[in-house]
Structure formats: structure tokens, C-alpha cells
Design a protein around this motif. Structure first.
Motif, short mmCIF file in Angstrom:
data_model
loop_
_atom_site.label_atom_id
_atom_site.label_comp_id
_atom_site.label_asym_id
_atom_site.label_seq_id
_atom_site.Cartn_x
_atom_site.Cartn_y
_atom_site.Cartn_z
N ALA A 1 -7.66 2.40 -5.14
CA ALA A 1 -7.69 3.12 -3.86
C ALA A 1 -6.45 3.99 -3.67
CB ALA A 1 -7.81 2.13 -2.70
N SER A 2 -5.33 3.58 -4.26
CA SER A 2 -4.09 4.34 -4.11
C SER A 2 -4.10 5.62 -4.93
CB SER A 2 -2.90 3.48 -4.53
OG SER A 2 -2.83 3.36 -5.95
N GLY A 3 -4.94 5.68 -5.95
CA GLY A 3 -4.96 6.83 -6.84
C GLY A 3 -4.03 6.69 -8.03
N ALA A 4 -3.30 5.57 -8.11
CA ALA A 4 -2.40 5.34 -9.24
C ALA A 4 -3.18 4.91 -10.48
CB ALA A 4 -1.36 4.28 -8.89
N ARG A 5 -2.66 5.27 -11.63
CA ARG A 5 -3.25 4.77 -12.87
C ARG A 5 -2.89 3.29 -13.05
NH1 ARG A 5 -0.97 9.30 -16.86
NH2 ARG A 5 0.81 8.93 -15.49
N MET A 6 -3.75 2.57 -13.74
CA MET A 6 -3.55 1.14 -13.94
C MET A 6 -3.48 0.87 -15.44
SD MET A 6 -5.89 -1.94 -12.37
CE MET A 6 -7.39 -0.99 -12.71
N VAL A 7 -2.45 0.12 -15.85
CA VAL A 7 -2.27 -0.21 -17.26
C VAL A 7 -2.22 -1.73 -17.37
CG1 VAL A 7 -0.84 0.04 -19.30
CG2 VAL A 7 -1.00 1.92 -17.66
N ILE A 8 -3.12 -2.30 -18.16
CA ILE A 8 -3.30 -3.75 -18.24
C ILE A 8 -2.71 -4.26 -19.54
CG2 ILE A 8 -4.99 -5.61 -18.27
CD1 ILE A 8 -6.87 -3.65 -16.72
N ASP A 9 -1.85 -5.27 -19.41
CA ASP A 9 -1.16 -5.87 -20.56
C ASP A 9 -2.09 -6.67 -21.45
OD1 ASP A 9 1.36 -5.01 -19.97
OD2 ASP A 9 2.02 -6.87 -19.04
N HIS A 10 -1.78 -6.71 -22.73
CA HIS A 10 -2.23 -7.73 -23.68
C HIS A 10 -3.74 -8.00 -23.62
CE1 HIS A 10 2.00 -7.99 -23.83
NE2 HIS A 10 2.20 -9.02 -23.03
N MET A 11 -4.51 -6.91 -23.54
CA MET A 11 -5.98 -7.00 -23.49
C MET A 11 -6.45 -7.82 -22.29
SD MET A 11 -6.89 -7.53 -27.54
CE MET A 11 -5.63 -7.32 -28.80
N GLY A 12 -5.60 -7.94 -21.28
CA GLY A 12 -5.94 -8.72 -20.10
C GLY A 12 -5.57 -10.19 -20.21
N MET A 13 -5.01 -10.62 -21.33
CA MET A 13 -4.65 -12.01 -21.59
C MET A 13 -5.82 -12.96 -21.26
SD MET A 13 -1.84 -12.75 -23.08
CE MET A 13 -1.57 -14.46 -22.64
N PRO A 14 -6.97 -12.78 -21.91
CA PRO A 14 -8.11 -13.65 -21.62
C PRO A 14 -7.81 -15.11 -21.97
CG PRO A 14 -8.75 -11.75 -22.95
CD PRO A 14 -7.27 -11.81 -22.96
N ASP A 15 -8.55 -15.98 -21.33
CA ASP A 15 -8.51 -17.41 -21.66
C ASP A 15 -9.14 -17.58 -23.04
OD1 ASP A 15 -8.90 -20.12 -21.98
OD2 ASP A 15 -9.71 -20.43 -19.96
N SER A 16 -8.35 -18.05 -23.99
CA SER A 16 -8.85 -18.17 -25.36
C SER A 16 -10.08 -19.05 -25.45
CB SER A 16 -7.75 -18.72 -26.27
OG SER A 16 -6.67 -17.80 -26.38
N ALA A 17 -10.15 -20.09 -24.62
CA ALA A 17 -11.29 -21.01 -24.68
C ALA A 17 -12.60 -20.32 -24.31
CB ALA A 17 -11.04 -22.20 -23.75
N ARG A 18 -12.52 -19.30 -23.46
CA ARG A 18 -13.73 -18.59 -23.02
C ARG A 18 -14.00 -17.35 -23.86
NH1 ARG A 18 -13.55 -18.82 -16.37
NH2 ARG A 18 -13.53 -21.09 -16.19
N ARG B 1 0.83 -1.21 0.00
CA ARG B 1 0.00 0.00 0.00
C ARG B 1 0.87 1.26 0.00
NH1 ARG B 1 -4.90 -1.97 4.09
NH2 ARG B 1 -6.21 -2.81 2.42
N ARG B 2 1.98 1.20 0.72
CA ARG B 2 2.90 2.34 0.72
C ARG B 2 3.52 2.52 -0.66
NH1 ARG B 2 7.46 1.22 4.67
NH2 ARG B 2 8.06 -0.20 2.99
N LEU B 3 3.93 1.41 -1.29
CA LEU B 3 4.51 1.50 -2.63
C LEU B 3 3.50 2.07 -3.62
CD1 LEU B 3 6.71 0.91 -4.73
CD2 LEU B 3 5.81 -1.43 -4.91
N LEU B 4 2.26 1.59 -3.59
CA LEU B 4 1.25 2.09 -4.52
C LEU B 4 1.00 3.58 -4.31
CD1 LEU B 4 -1.34 -0.84 -4.45
CD2 LEU B 4 0.36 -0.35 -6.22
N ARG B 5 1.00 4.02 -3.06
CA ARG B 5 0.80 5.45 -2.80
C ARG B 5 1.97 6.27 -3.37
NH1 ARG B 5 -2.11 9.13 0.34
NH2 ARG B 5 -1.32 11.18 -0.31
N ARG B 6 3.17 5.76 -3.24
CA ARG B 6 4.32 6.46 -3.80
C ARG B 6 4.24 6.52 -5.32
NH1 ARG B 6 8.90 3.97 0.37
NH2 ARG B 6 8.71 5.66 1.91
N VAL B 7 3.81 5.44 -5.92
CA VAL B 7 3.63 5.42 -7.37
C VAL B 7 2.63 6.50 -7.79
CG1 VAL B 7 2.66 4.06 -9.27
CG2 VAL B 7 4.31 3.02 -7.70
N ALA B 8 1.53 6.58 -7.05
CA ALA B 8 0.52 7.60 -7.35
C ALA B 8 1.09 9.01 -7.16
CB ALA B 8 -0.70 7.40 -6.46
N ASP B 9 1.84 9.21 -6.09
CA ASP B 9 2.39 10.54 -5.81
C ASP B 9 3.38 10.98 -6.90
OD1 ASP B 9 0.91 10.71 -3.52
OD2 ASP B 9 2.55 10.20 -2.15
#
Length: 270
Positions: free
Chosen positions: A154-171, A123-131
């Protein structure tokens, strides 16, 4: 008049650089068969008319980021994410920011037991990332994503998701992880990379995933990436094929310019 329909992306937002002599992490899931150094990468960017790039921290090397730091110092056209210990100090993070790092990567999908992101240290790391104005660059299993996304938000940091989320191809588009990615986009606190379609089975599924992402966002908060040098798929994919894939996923040239240019500039270079 220039043919803008076939303009290359301005920014490649996800590739790795490494050489075979770098130290591997104890839990490395792949051993690179050949060097994929920064000079080779720069040659590919230039060959395909791509001006800027973002080095994604490779989990293969754990918290060893020295080679990425050196690349950032040599080529100011690059930015990068890093894998760091949650105990890292704000002073170290500030120095990394000055070198060109713009975020941290949590690549926990390959781990049977993920770290506790709800711990005081994380949680401390995420807050620093946001700051710092950085982002958290992640890829995780669907069953662990909700807690991870909640803590990052909750930390206020932006979130970047790889590879369209890497969904399960079968689903396909009904994969629970992909639905969570769509939910995060709808809440407005996430960005998603259109990348690594060659990892899906069949690769044409990437068209379905990208179309759902486009319908939801209108192209906002989506970026493009090559995923070079295609770990575990070396020799089966070319850089040019990943550039061409963007036109299959995003048929509209104006939207491609937004995804390959403006969105990525705002996220990584401003």
C-alpha cells in the motif's frame, strides 16, 4: 572464448559486517565469535571475482548503523540497508541515501511480539521509504506476513524478501510463508533473495525452493546472496560454497547471469 558457464555473480546482495566490540541490541539473538569487518569482506569479494555488494543491516546491533555508514563512505562499490526507528526524519533518511543506503530492514522473525506496522508511525516511515525510491528488506513469520506485505504494498515501496522467505523445512514448498512469497512475486511487488540454503534442513531443500521461484518468475526479480559471515553457522560454511550453491539452484548460465547481475544492478545500483 571465455568460459561464461562459471562466471561468478556480479553482485552479492546480502552479507553483514560487524566486529565483536560493537554494541549489541538488548534482544540480540547471537553474539559474533569473531570480527567480520568490511576489509575482510572486500577481500572475499575480490577473491571470488564479485564486483559489488550490499550490506544487510544486522538485527544484532539494532539501530546502530555507524559502522555501515563508514564502510559505505570508504567503499563506493557497496550499498546497504539500515534498521531505523519509525520516528526517523526525512532529513536523516536523505543523508543516509547520499551515503549509499538504499532501504530499511524489518527483521522481525525472531521477535515474539512484532511492532505494529499498521501504526501511523510505520505508515509514515514506509511512505518515506517509497518516496526515496528505497525498498523494505524483510523477514517475518508466516502468520504475520500477510499484514506486513499488505502495508508495504500500500505504501508503494518495493519489498525484498530474505533467504527465499526462510520456509519451514519440515513443510517444504507447502510452507504457508513460502506460498505467500510466491503470491507476492506473482503480484509483481516483491523481489526474493536466493540465499542461506545452508540454514535449511536438509540444505538440498533450497533446490526445491529455488526451482519453484524460477518457474514462477523466469528469473525476474530474483537476486543472489552469500549471507556471510553465516551468523550462528560460523566455521561450518565457506564463502566459496555459497557461490557454488547458485549453480546448483540455477543450472542455466544465462539465468544465473541475470540473477547475479542485471536484477541486482537494477534493484540496488540504479
Amino acid at each position: 572464448m571465455a568460459d561464461t558457464d562459471n562466471e561468478p555473480p556480479l553482485v552479492d546482495t546480502h552479507f553483514h559486517i560487524y566486529t565483536t566490540d560493537l554494541p549489541l541490541a538488548p534482544n540480540a539473538w547471537h553474539r559474533p565469535p569473531e570480527d567480520a569487518g568490511v576489509d575482510r569482506l572486500i577481500g572475499l569479494l575480490d577473491e571470488h571475482g564479485i564486483a559489488l555488494g550490499v550490506v544487510a543491516a544486522a538485527s544484532l546491533h539494532g539501530e546502530y548503523n555507524d559502522h555501515v555508514r563508514d564502510a559505505l563512505r570508504r567503499y563506493r562499490r557497496l550499498r546497504a540497508t539500515a534498521i531505523v526507528s519509525p520516528s526517523i526524519s526525512i532529513y536523516e533518511l536523505e543523508r543516509m541515501r547520499d551515503d549509499g543506503f538504499v532501504g530499511i530492514r524489518l527483521m522481525w522473525r525472531t521477535l515474539d511480539q512484532a511492532p505494529d506496522i499498521t501504526s501511523p508511525e510505520y505508515r509514515r516511515l514506509l511512505r518515506r521509504v517509497a518516496d526515496l525510491g528505497w525498498h523494505v528488506h524483510l523477514i517475518e513469520r508466516a502468520d504475520r506476513l500477510p499484514v506486513m506485505m499488505e502495508e508495504i504494498a500500500a505504501s508503494g515501496a518495493r519489498m525484498v524478501i530474505d533467504h527465499m522467505g526462510m520456509p519451514d523445512s519440515a513443510r517444504g514448498v507447502d510452507d504457508p510463508g513460502f506460498r505467500l512469497v510466491l503470491d507476492a512475486l506473482e503480484r509483481g511487488n516483491a523481489w526474493v533473495k536466493l540465499s542461506a540454503g545452508y540454514r535449511f534442513r536438509p540444505p538440498s531443500l533450497a533446490i526445491d525452493f529455488s526451482r519453484d521461484l524460477l518457474r514462477l518468475t523466469g528469473g525476474e526479480r530474483l537476486v543472489w546472496a552469500s549471507d556471510w559471515p553465516f551468523a550462528a553457522f560460523e566455521g561450518r560454511v565457506t564463502y566459496g560454497e555459497t557461490v557454488a550453491a547458485l549453480s546448483e539452484w540455477v543450472p542455466d548460465p544465462a539465468m544465473r547471469r541475470r540473477i547475479g547481475g542485471r536484477n541486482a544492478l537494477e534493484l540496488y545500483f540504479m
